[in-house]
Design a protein around this motif. Sequence first.
Motif, PDB file in Angstrom:
ATOM      1  N   GLU A 143       0.862  -1.181   0.000  1.00 24.93           N
ATOM      2  CA  GLU A 143       0.000   0.000   0.000  1.00 24.93           C
ATOM      3  C   GLU A 143       0.898   1.230   0.000  1.00 24.93           C
ATOM      4  OE1 GLU A 143      -2.539  -0.188   3.369  1.00 24.93           O
ATOM      5  OE2 GLU A 143      -1.003   0.360   4.813  1.00 24.93           O
ATOM      6  N   ASN A 144       0.346   2.319  -0.485  1.00 27.97           N
ATOM      7  CA  ASN A 144       1.124   3.548  -0.615  1.00 27.97           C
ATOM      8  C   ASN A 144       1.616   4.042   0.741  1.00 27.97           C
ATOM      9  OD1 ASN A 144       0.761   3.641  -3.387  1.00 27.97           O
ATOM     10  ND2 ASN A 144      -1.119   4.846  -3.227  1.00 27.97           N
ATOM     11  N   VAL A 145       2.696   4.762   0.691  1.00 33.21           N
ATOM     12  CA  VAL A 145       3.282   5.295   1.918  1.00 33.21           C
ATOM     13  C   VAL A 145       3.614   6.767   1.709  1.00 33.21           C
ATOM     14  CG1 VAL A 145       5.639   4.667   1.259  1.00 33.21           C
ATOM     15  CG2 VAL A 145       5.064   4.923   3.676  1.00 33.21           C
ATOM     16  N   GLU A 146       3.515   7.545   2.767  1.00 30.09           N
ATOM     17  CA  GLU A 146       3.901   8.948   2.733  1.00 30.09           C
ATOM     18  C   GLU A 146       5.161   9.130   3.573  1.00 30.09           C
ATOM     19  OE1 GLU A 146       2.742  11.929   1.384  1.00 30.09           O
ATOM     20  OE2 GLU A 146       1.552  10.681   0.042  1.00 30.09           O
ATOM     21  N   PHE A 147       6.108   9.895   3.028  1.00 35.32           N
ATOM     22  CA  PHE A 147       7.326  10.214   3.767  1.00 35.32           C
ATOM     23  C   PHE A 147       7.217  11.620   4.340  1.00 35.32           C
ATOM     24  CE2 PHE A 147       8.850   6.779   1.124  1.00 35.32           C
ATOM     25  CZ  PHE A 147       9.705   6.098   1.988  1.00 35.32           C
ATOM     26  N   VAL A 148       7.648  11.755   5.568  1.00 37.45           N
ATOM     27  CA  VAL A 148       7.610  13.050   6.229  1.00 37.45           C
ATOM     28  C   VAL A 148       9.008  13.380   6.743  1.00 37.45           C
ATOM     29  CG1 VAL A 148       5.211  12.717   6.905  1.00 37.45           C
ATOM     30  CG2 VAL A 148       7.026  12.027   8.480  1.00 37.45           C
ATOM     31  N   ARG A 149       9.203  14.644   7.071  1.00 35.35           N
ATOM     32  CA  ARG A 149      10.475  15.081   7.638  1.00 35.35           C
ATOM     33  C   ARG A 149      10.336  15.190   9.156  1.00 35.35           C
ATOM     34  NH1 ARG A 149      11.068  20.583   4.493  1.00 35.35           N
ATOM     35  NH2 ARG A 149       8.922  20.605   5.250  1.00 35.35           N
ATOM     36  N   ILE A 150      11.427  15.012   9.859  1.00 37.18           N
ATOM     37  CA  ILE A 150      11.365  15.094  11.314  1.00 37.18           C
ATOM     38  C   ILE A 150      11.032  16.505  11.779  1.00 37.18           C
ATOM     39  CG2 ILE A 150      12.946  13.173  11.693  1.00 37.18           C
ATOM     40  CD1 ILE A 150      15.142  15.188  12.296  1.00 37.18           C
ATOM     41  N   THR A 151      11.168  17.496  10.900  1.00 39.51           N
ATOM     42  CA  THR A 151      10.847  18.870  11.267  1.00 39.51           C
ATOM     43  C   THR A 151       9.400  19.239  10.930  1.00 39.51           C
ATOM     44  OG1 THR A 151      11.737  19.605   9.127  1.00 39.51           O
ATOM     45  CG2 THR A 151      13.212  19.685  11.038  1.00 39.51           C
ATOM     46  N   ASP A 152       8.631  18.298  10.385  1.00 37.27           N
ATOM     47  CA  ASP A 152       7.222  18.575  10.079  1.00 37.27           C
ATOM     48  C   ASP A 152       6.414  18.713  11.368  1.00 37.27           C
ATOM     49  OD1 ASP A 152       7.681  18.498   7.392  1.00 37.27           O
ATOM     50  OD2 ASP A 152       6.730  16.560   7.043  1.00 37.27           O
ATOM     51  N   GLU A 153       5.369  19.547  11.312  1.00 39.58           N
ATOM     52  CA  GLU A 153       4.417  19.620  12.414  1.00 39.58           C
ATOM     53  C   GLU A 153       3.570  18.349  12.380  1.00 39.58           C
ATOM     54  OE1 GLU A 153       4.550  22.041  14.518  1.00 39.58           O
ATOM     55  OE2 GLU A 153       5.886  23.390  13.415  1.00 39.58           O
ATOM     56  N   PHE A 154       3.537  17.599  13.475  1.00 38.19           N
ATOM     57  CA  PHE A 154       2.895  16.291  13.394  1.00 38.19           C
ATOM     58  C   PHE A 154       1.379  16.388  13.210  1.00 38.19           C
ATOM     59  CE2 PHE A 154       3.365  16.956  18.019  1.00 38.19           C
ATOM     60  CZ  PHE A 154       2.076  16.780  18.454  1.00 38.19           C
ATOM     61  N   GLU A 155       0.766  17.513  13.627  1.00 34.04           N
ATOM     62  CA  GLU A 155      -0.681  17.607  13.442  1.00 34.04           C
ATOM     63  C   GLU A 155      -1.064  17.712  11.969  1.00 34.04           C
ATOM     64  OE1 GLU A 155       0.602  21.837  14.747  1.00 34.04           O
ATOM     65  OE2 GLU A 155       1.179  19.752  15.099  1.00 34.04           O
ATOM     66  N   SER A 156      -0.097  18.101  11.104  1.00 34.67           N
ATOM     67  CA  SER A 156      -0.397  18.185   9.676  1.00 34.67           C
ATOM     68  C   SER A 156      -0.591  16.803   9.064  1.00 34.67           C
ATOM     69  CB  SER A 156       0.730  18.932   8.941  1.00 34.67           C
ATOM     70  OG  SER A 156       1.959  18.214   9.010  1.00 34.67           O
ATOM     71  N   TRP A 157      -0.233  15.750   9.811  1.00 36.78           N
ATOM     72  CA  TRP A 157      -0.363  14.381   9.299  1.00 36.78           C
ATOM     73  C   TRP A 157      -1.465  13.602   9.995  1.00 36.78           C
ATOM     74  CZ3 TRP A 157       1.802  13.377   4.870  1.00 36.78           C
ATOM     75  CH2 TRP A 157       2.900  14.142   4.479  1.00 36.78           C
ATOM     76  N   PHE A 158      -2.295  14.273  10.784  1.00 39.36           N
ATOM     77  CA  PHE A 158      -3.358  13.580  11.502  1.00 39.36           C
ATOM     78  C   PHE A 158      -4.297  12.831  10.565  1.00 39.36           C
ATOM     79  CE2 PHE A 158      -3.422  16.258  15.671  1.00 39.36           C
ATOM     80  CZ  PHE A 158      -2.277  15.596  16.078  1.00 39.36           C
ATOM     81  N   ASP A 159      -4.722  13.498   9.488  1.00 40.61           N
ATOM     82  CA  ASP A 159      -5.682  12.866   8.570  1.00 40.61           C
ATOM     83  C   ASP A 159      -5.083  11.613   7.931  1.00 40.61           C
ATOM     84  OD1 ASP A 159      -7.595  14.737   9.142  1.00 40.61           O
ATOM     85  OD2 ASP A 159      -7.193  15.984   7.381  1.00 40.61           O
TER      86      ASP A 159
ATOM     87  N   VAL B 243       3.075   6.859   9.089  1.00 42.15           N
ATOM     88  CA  VAL B 243       3.871   7.625   8.132  1.00 42.15           C
ATOM     89  C   VAL B 243       5.324   7.230   8.344  1.00 42.15           C
ATOM     90  CG1 VAL B 243       2.316   9.619   7.956  1.00 42.15           C
ATOM     91  CG2 VAL B 243       4.098   9.596   9.716  1.00 42.15           C
ATOM     92  N   LEU B 244       6.105   7.279   7.266  1.00 44.17           N
ATOM     93  CA  LEU B 244       7.527   6.970   7.362  1.00 44.17           C
ATOM     94  C   LEU B 244       8.312   8.272   7.408  1.00 44.17           C
ATOM     95  CD1 LEU B 244       7.910   3.978   4.884  1.00 44.17           C
ATOM     96  CD2 LEU B 244       7.440   3.955   7.337  1.00 44.17           C
ATOM     97  N   VAL B 245       9.311   8.291   8.251  1.00 37.25           N
ATOM     98  CA  VAL B 245      10.149   9.472   8.412  1.00 37.25           C
ATOM     99  C   VAL B 245      11.412   9.286   7.583  1.00 37.25           C
ATOM    100  CG1 VAL B 245      11.349  10.958  10.052  1.00 37.25           C
ATOM    101  CG2 VAL B 245       9.251   9.777  10.742  1.00 37.25           C
ATOM    102  N   GLY B 246      11.731  10.279   6.756  1.00 39.79           N
ATOM    103  CA  GLY B 246      12.920  10.218   5.916  1.00 39.79           C
ATOM    104  C   GLY B 246      12.576  10.230   4.442  1.00 39.79           C
ATOM    105  N   GLU B 247      13.292   9.418   3.677  1.00 41.85           N
ATOM    106  CA  GLU B 247      13.085   9.311   2.232  1.00 41.85           C
ATOM    107  C   GLU B 247      13.133   7.842   1.833  1.00 41.85           C
ATOM    108  OE1 GLU B 247      16.334  11.528   0.710  1.00 41.85           O
ATOM    109  OE2 GLU B 247      15.539  13.482   1.319  1.00 41.85           O
ATOM    110  N   ALA B 248      12.741   7.578   0.603  1.00 40.21           N
ATOM    111  CA  ALA B 248      12.692   6.189   0.141  1.00 40.21           C
ATOM    112  C   ALA B 248      14.044   5.496   0.276  1.00 40.21           C
ATOM    113  CB  ALA B 248      12.218   6.146  -1.310  1.00 40.21           C
ATOM    114  N   HIS B 249      15.144   6.242   0.057  1.00 39.97           N
ATOM    115  CA  HIS B 249      16.489   5.653   0.142  1.00 39.97           C
ATOM    116  C   HIS B 249      17.118   5.876   1.517  1.00 39.97           C
ATOM    117  CE1 HIS B 249      16.996   4.365  -4.016  1.00 39.97           C
ATOM    118  NE2 HIS B 249      16.385   5.471  -4.386  1.00 39.97           N
ATOM    119  N   ARG B 250      16.416   6.569   2.394  1.00 46.07           N
ATOM    120  CA  ARG B 250      16.985   6.866   3.726  1.00 46.07           C
ATOM    121  C   ARG B 250      15.858   6.871   4.768  1.00 46.07           C
ATOM    122  NH1 ARG B 250      18.154  11.701   6.615  1.00 46.07           N
ATOM    123  NH2 ARG B 250      19.906  11.436   8.070  1.00 46.07           N
ATOM    124  N   LEU B 251      15.482   5.684   5.181  1.00 46.39           N
ATOM    125  CA  LEU B 251      14.407   5.528   6.159  1.00 46.39           C
ATOM    126  C   LEU B 251      14.938   5.834   7.553  1.00 46.39           C
ATOM    127  CD1 LEU B 251      11.522   4.638   6.838  1.00 46.39           C
ATOM    128  CD2 LEU B 251      12.376   2.279   6.982  1.00 46.39           C
TER     129      LEU B 251
END
Length: 284
Positions: free
Chosen positions: A105-121, A129-137
């Motif tokens: 299933e699809n995955v979304e990557f986020v940055r550790i500096t993101d506001e976590f409430e922006s990912w509630f939905d 959610v996965l933190v980092g990038e596809a090549h750097r989990l």
Amino acid sequence: MSSTKSPVPASSNQAGGSITDLFHRLNRVLPEGQQVLTVPGEMLASEALKLLRQHHYSQVPVIVAGEVLGLFSHRSFSEAILASVVSKASSKFALENLTVEECLENVEFVRITDEFESWFDWLDSHNAVLVGEAHRLQGIVTPMDVLRYLYEVASPFVLVAEIELGLRALMRLAVTDGKLADCAKTSLSTAYAAEKLPIALEQMTFHDYVQIIGDGRHWPLFEPVFRGTRERTRTKLEEMNDLRNDVFHFRKPSVEDHERLAAFRDWVLTRARAAEARAKDGAV
């Protein structure tokens, strides 16, 4: 075909760390020292399901050639099975040899500096959610990680609110508004100018409550509700006041302090239950 666990460096939020670490972003939610379990794309779905059950996980990142392709989860497995049934492509052989790469299933990557409430939905609908990038989990964040973090941050304030509101209710049970005003004039007159003397509970500080309840001249009014001795009750309330001040000055309570707050809360709750029971029985 084996699973792997990758260590995630803990972000610094202690004294001497970055000032930005004081703000509530994903770097604060990511569990310290998290070991990220991953599986290769060729792993059999049946083996991946065993891993999920073993670790009590709902999903796991799927890695192919060092890149995260997506997540394997109970939901993605169910959807893959449903799709094969609908297409009439399922067979005993096909299901037994189904790999996780076929159940992504699809995955979304986020940055550790993101506001976590922006990912509630997204967390609400996808559970991770996965933190980092596809090549750097760097890590994985789930709704429970957010819930545990918010509980850790908020629980001291919730306990203090329960203690203070419970204490007010007990004082109201012990004395009328008029009698409380008389008590305030007796116990608080040296701390306030006459025109600023608080006479209602909502106007008073926690320290004012301690002064009124712990005043020997008023103890006969409050003893039927608080029970025990005046000295013990006053000492307990003074300890509560000190911890309350620490919480509201954002001094992170220690584990011991948190346990003491919880014990104070339970003490107030017990006094409330006993007082209400006696009131119903006509004893107060």
